[in-house]
Design an enzyme around this catalytic site. Structure first.
Site, mmCIF file in Angstrom:
data_model
loop_
_atom_site.group_PDB
_atom_site.id
_atom_site.type_symbol
_atom_site.label_atom_id
_atom_site.label_comp_id
_atom_site.label_asym_id
_atom_site.label_seq_id
_atom_site.Cartn_x
_atom_site.Cartn_y
_atom_site.Cartn_z
ATOM 1 N N LYS A 71 -11.328 -20.210 20.858
ATOM 2 C CA LYS A 71 -10.920 -18.830 20.583
ATOM 3 C C LYS A 71 -11.951 -17.837 21.141
ATOM 4 O O LYS A 71 -11.579 -16.736 21.552
ATOM 5 C CB LYS A 71 -10.685 -18.616 19.085
ATOM 6 C CG LYS A 71 -9.461 -19.381 18.546
ATOM 7 C CD LYS A 71 -8.142 -18.973 19.202
ATOM 8 C CE LYS A 71 -6.912 -19.551 18.497
ATOM 9 N NZ LYS A 71 -5.653 -19.227 19.200
ATOM 10 N N SER A 120 -5.902 -14.710 19.176
ATOM 11 C CA SER A 120 -7.188 -15.361 18.954
ATOM 12 C C SER A 120 -7.203 -15.760 17.480
ATOM 13 O O SER A 120 -6.237 -16.314 16.957
ATOM 14 C CB SER A 120 -8.330 -14.412 19.333
ATOM 15 O OG SER A 120 -9.577 -14.952 19.016
ATOM 16 N N TYR A 154 -12.782 -25.277 17.781
ATOM 17 C CA TYR A 154 -11.756 -24.222 17.665
ATOM 18 C C TYR A 154 -12.411 -22.858 17.896
ATOM 19 O O TYR A 154 -11.864 -22.004 18.590
ATOM 20 C CB TYR A 154 -11.099 -24.316 16.287
ATOM 21 C CG TYR A 154 -9.951 -23.353 16.058
ATOM 22 C CD1 TYR A 154 -8.809 -23.384 16.863
ATOM 23 C CD2 TYR A 154 -10.007 -22.413 15.028
ATOM 24 C CE1 TYR A 154 -7.758 -22.499 16.640
ATOM 25 C CE2 TYR A 154 -8.962 -21.537 14.796
ATOM 26 C CZ TYR A 154 -7.837 -21.573 15.607
ATOM 27 O OH TYR A 154 -6.793 -20.701 15.387
HETATM 28 N N1 LIG Z 1 -1.953 -19.001 10.580
HETATM 29 C C1 LIG Z 1 -3.247 -18.765 10.624
HETATM 30 O O1 LIG Z 1 -3.934 -18.785 9.610
HETATM 31 C C2 LIG Z 1 -3.887 -18.424 11.932
HETATM 32 C C3 LIG Z 1 -5.144 -17.809 11.886
HETATM 33 C C4 LIG Z 1 -5.763 -17.462 13.071
HETATM 34 C C5 LIG Z 1 -5.133 -17.711 14.266
HETATM 35 N N2 LIG Z 1 -3.916 -18.318 14.294
HETATM 36 C C6 LIG Z 1 -3.286 -18.554 15.608
HETATM 37 O O2 LIG Z 1 -1.947 -18.113 15.598
HETATM 38 C C7 LIG Z 1 -1.212 -18.817 16.592
HETATM 39 C C8 LIG Z 1 0.117 -19.279 16.023
HETATM 40 O O3 LIG Z 1 -0.102 -20.181 14.956
HETATM 41 P P1 LIG Z 1 0.713 -20.089 13.596
HETATM 42 O O4 LIG Z 1 -0.227 -19.704 12.559
HETATM 43 O O5 LIG Z 1 1.947 -19.322 13.768
HETATM 44 O O6 LIG Z 1 1.007 -21.650 13.353
HETATM 45 P P2 LIG Z 1 2.351 -22.514 13.511
HETATM 46 O O7 LIG Z 1 3.398 -21.999 12.581
HETATM 47 O O8 LIG Z 1 1.943 -23.918 13.328
HETATM 48 O O9 LIG Z 1 2.804 -22.265 15.014
HETATM 49 C C9 LIG Z 1 2.117 -22.802 16.103
HETATM 50 C C10 LIG Z 1 3.053 -22.716 17.304
HETATM 51 O O10 LIG Z 1 2.350 -23.135 18.492
HETATM 52 C C11 LIG Z 1 3.226 -23.988 19.218
HETATM 53 N N3 LIG Z 1 2.570 -24.872 20.183
HETATM 54 C C12 LIG Z 1 1.587 -25.773 19.975
HETATM 55 N N4 LIG Z 1 1.291 -26.401 21.123
HETATM 56 C C13 LIG Z 1 2.097 -25.871 22.089
HETATM 57 C C14 LIG Z 1 2.288 -26.097 23.473
HETATM 58 N N5 LIG Z 1 1.580 -27.015 24.140
HETATM 59 N N6 LIG Z 1 3.198 -25.342 24.148
HETATM 60 C C15 LIG Z 1 3.949 -24.432 23.501
HETATM 61 N N7 LIG Z 1 3.832 -24.186 22.177
HETATM 62 C C16 LIG Z 1 2.923 -24.910 21.481
HETATM 63 C C17 LIG Z 1 3.949 -24.785 18.131
HETATM 64 O O11 LIG Z 1 5.085 -25.377 18.689
HETATM 65 P P3 LIG Z 1 5.623 -26.866 18.295
HETATM 66 O O12 LIG Z 1 6.658 -26.639 17.256
HETATM 67 O O13 LIG Z 1 6.199 -27.395 19.576
HETATM 68 O O14 LIG Z 1 4.439 -27.647 17.801
HETATM 69 C C18 LIG Z 1 4.257 -23.654 17.162
HETATM 70 O O15 LIG Z 1 5.409 -22.952 17.563
HETATM 71 C C19 LIG Z 1 -2.121 -19.945 17.094
HETATM 72 O O16 LIG Z 1 -2.663 -19.579 18.346
HETATM 73 C C20 LIG Z 1 -3.224 -20.011 16.036
HETATM 74 O O17 LIG Z 1 -4.443 -20.464 16.574
HETATM 75 C C21 LIG Z 1 -3.286 -18.688 13.154
#
Ligand SMILES: NC(=O)c1ccc[n+]([C@@H]2O[C@H](COP(=O)([O-])OP(=O)(O)OC[C@H]3O[C@@H](n4cnc5c(N)ncnc54)[C@H](OP(=O)(O)O)[C@@H]3O)[C@@H](O)[C@H]2O)c1
Length: 274
Positions: A150, A132, A146
């Site tokens: 979530k 989330s 968003y």
């Molecule tokens: N980083 C933060 O500050 C933060 C904070 C709160 C929550 N989150 C959550 O953490 C999770 C991971 O994000 P992250 O921070 O690690 O960012 P990230 O490095 O940009 O990674 C996002 C990942 O999601 C994948 N993705 C997007 N659409 C997809 C689809 N249709 N099918 C399969 N994979 C898909 C992307 O793959 P592609 O390479 O194919 O695009 C990428 O591997 C997300 O759910 C995000 O909402 C992140």
């Protein structure tokens, strides 16, 4: 030795979690919608990590990935629904063509992956980790869609935890604050329309000034997630980092205040007793 299936392993939390799990000797089905992005990562862990294509918006590919896990490792213990992206824009600014695809990935993609994995997880017990966000704890202007996605993940996860407890399946909702992944770079979309009326709550500048400067270390986040998954009694809610903790504390205090202030009025709604 546990078997993991992780969505969105091309970067960020997903990639780091896949590597951390494999490095400690677990077996990992690392998935990404472009499998080429993760093939190299899997090479050093031959026999323990496989790279499998999975676009979470394609439920057939979710079912196929679960089948590959069972084929390769005989079972599945931990499903991590990590794939997702952000979308910023005021409620009035955004169009359905912009916000609906985000729900398809962040909510319905997670739903279909869970539905694909449950028949296997129910057999032997396990853990479902749903990514989330602190945005799933409290809503803030400029990020309402968003927040809504979530919040949907949170409600679904709470109900799921209740339903699957009898099968020995645990659910952990991870609620990170800002962490330095690719999230604020390539994984965030913006409403095309920018209305000056919403300048005060706009998050457009937030992205520009924070991308690459987030205080959260994703490797430390992964260590905490591993610890939660390994715990005898994992938390249902796991706010990650000081920002998420602050948001949770303020949400609880505000909720408490509303409940207490209005209790005498809001509680008197049942039919009068004869
Ligand atoms: N980083 C933060 O500050 C933060 C904070 C709160 C929550 N989150 C959550 O953490 C999770 C991971 O994000 P992250 O921070 O690690 O960012 P990230 O490095 O940009 O990674 C996002 C990942 O999601 C994948 N993705 C997007 N659409 C997809 C689809 N249709 N099918 C399969 N994979 C898909 C992307 O793959 P592609 O390479 O194919 O695009 C990428 O591997 C997300 O759910 C995000 O909402 C992140």
């Amino acid at each position: 030795m546990k078997t993991w299936l992780i969505t969105g392993c091309s970067s960020g939390f997903g990639r780091r979690l896949a590597l951390a799990a494999a490095r400690r000797g677990d077996r990992v089905v690392a998935t990404a919608r472009t499998v080429e992005a993760i093939r190299e990562m899997a090479l050093p862990f031959e026999g323990r990590m496989i790279a499998v294509p999975l676009d979470v918006t394609d439920s057939a590919s979710a079912r196929a990935a679960v089948e590959r896990a069972v084929e390769a490792f005989g079972t599945l213990d931990i499903l991590v629904n990590n794939a997702g992206y952000g979308f910023f824009g005021a409620i009035e600014e955004a169009s359905p063509e912009e916000y609906r695809p985000m729900f398809e990935v962040n909510v319905f993609g997670l739903v279909e992956t869970i539905r694909a994995a449950l028949p296997v997880l129910r057999r032997g017990g396990g853990t479902i980790v749903n990514m989330s966000s602190s945005a799933g704890i409290a809503g803030h202007g400029g990020g309402g869609y968003y927040n809504a996605a979530k919040f949907a993940v949170e409600g679904l996860s709470e109900a799921l935890a209740d339903e699957v407890r009898p099968f020995g399946v645990r659910v952990v909702i991870v609620e990170p604050g800002p962490f330095r992944t690719e999230f604020l770079g390539r994984s965030i979309a913006m409403a095309a329309q920018e209305m000056p009326e919403y300048a005060a709550s706009s998050r457009r500048r937030y992205r520009e000034t924070n991308d690459g400067h987030q205080a959260g270390d994703p490797d430390k986040a992964v260590t905490v997630i591993l610890r939660a998954v390994d715990a005898d009694e994992p938390p249902l809610h796991l706010p990650l980092g000081p920002v998420a903790h602050g948001i949770a504390e303020r949400k609880l205090a505000a909720f408490r205040k509303d409940i207490d202030t209005w209790r005498d009025v809001s509680i008197n709604t049942d039919f009068d007793r004869p």
